[in-house]
Design a protein around this motif. Sequence first.
Motif, mmCIF file in Angstrom:
data_model
loop_
_atom_site.group_PDB
_atom_site.id
_atom_site.type_symbol
_atom_site.label_atom_id
_atom_site.label_comp_id
_atom_site.label_asym_id
_atom_site.label_seq_id
_atom_site.Cartn_x
_atom_site.Cartn_y
_atom_site.Cartn_z
ATOM 1 N N THR A 1 0.893 -1.183 -0.078
ATOM 2 C CA THR A 1 -0.017 -0.109 0.112
ATOM 3 C C THR A 1 0.845 1.146 0.010
ATOM 4 O OG1 THR A 1 -1.559 -1.186 1.361
ATOM 5 C CG2 THR A 1 -1.941 1.371 1.054
ATOM 6 N N LEU A 2 2.021 1.240 0.811
ATOM 7 C CA LEU A 2 2.807 2.532 0.772
ATOM 8 C C LEU A 2 3.605 2.495 -0.559
ATOM 9 C CD1 LEU A 2 4.300 2.331 4.454
ATOM 10 C CD2 LEU A 2 2.729 3.868 3.546
ATOM 11 N N SER A 3 3.721 1.427 -1.370
ATOM 12 C CA SER A 3 4.529 1.751 -2.197
ATOM 13 C C SER A 3 3.618 2.413 -3.463
ATOM 14 C CB SER A 3 4.982 0.334 -3.106
ATOM 15 O OG SER A 3 3.554 -0.562 -3.486
ATOM 16 N N PHE A 4 2.334 2.049 -3.329
ATOM 17 C CA PHE A 4 1.483 2.438 -4.277
ATOM 18 C C PHE A 4 1.427 4.027 -3.926
ATOM 19 C CE2 PHE A 4 -2.704 4.756 -5.156
ATOM 20 C CZ PHE A 4 -2.896 4.575 -6.452
ATOM 21 N N TYR A 5 1.484 4.575 -2.869
ATOM 22 C CA TYR A 5 1.408 6.131 -2.598
ATOM 23 C C TYR A 5 2.640 6.874 -2.886
ATOM 24 C CZ TYR A 5 -3.110 4.997 -0.544
ATOM 25 O OH TYR A 5 -4.415 4.631 -0.367
ATOM 26 N N THR A 6 3.708 6.122 -2.467
ATOM 27 C CA THR A 6 4.937 6.607 -2.900
ATOM 28 C C THR A 6 5.352 6.808 -4.379
ATOM 29 O OG1 THR A 6 5.933 5.258 -1.127
ATOM 30 C CG2 THR A 6 7.688 6.248 -2.594
ATOM 31 N N ASP A 7 4.715 5.867 -5.213
ATOM 32 C CA ASP A 7 4.797 5.785 -6.501
ATOM 33 C C ASP A 7 4.116 7.062 -7.091
ATOM 34 O OD1 ASP A 7 5.082 5.346 -9.259
ATOM 35 O OD2 ASP A 7 3.718 3.782 -9.226
ATOM 36 N N ILE A 8 2.897 7.463 -6.480
ATOM 37 C CA ILE A 8 2.158 8.735 -6.795
ATOM 38 C C ILE A 8 2.939 9.928 -6.413
ATOM 39 C CG2 ILE A 8 0.082 9.996 -6.345
ATOM 40 C CD1 ILE A 8 -1.304 7.500 -6.648
#
Length: 163
Positions: free
Chosen positions: A75-82
């Motif tokens: 989940t954190l990887s998605f927000y970091t990607d954004i």
Amino acid sequence: MRVPSIRNASHFVSADNTTAWVLHKERTDPHAAFFYVELACNAWFTFELLVRAVVSPNIFQFIRSPVNVIDIIATLSFYTDILLQDKVQQSDILEFFSIIRILRLFKLTRHSPGLKILIHTFKASAKELTLLVFFLVLGIVVFASLVYYAERLQVRDLRGETI
């Protein structure tokens, strides 16, 4: 799914009068439709993760659970990607964050008895599998070295072509 953004870096004519183009992949952008689907799914995953954390009797035990660690990282990887999408020009870093989300597939092990048995088998024979992997890596290194030295021994002329 990420779509590469490619730009034409240079155009030049070589000595033998041939034209060559050099293309560079600047970054990868998510396809618009997939981005919104992924956004909706990750919003649901975030909501589910927060609800599970709130109703958990012991928050420290919840955080240390391997399945929950996978959920948090994915989940954190998605927000970091954004957050990094506009700031970072290296597309490889963003692609790495996209790959991390695949870890969610490991959550399927709790729903499949066959996968549970497979994981239990791997745990029971971990020493033997480690020994097998060691000998496989040793063989790869030995044969790769042999190929390296065999190619080095080839006779080459001044242009670098094999005679």
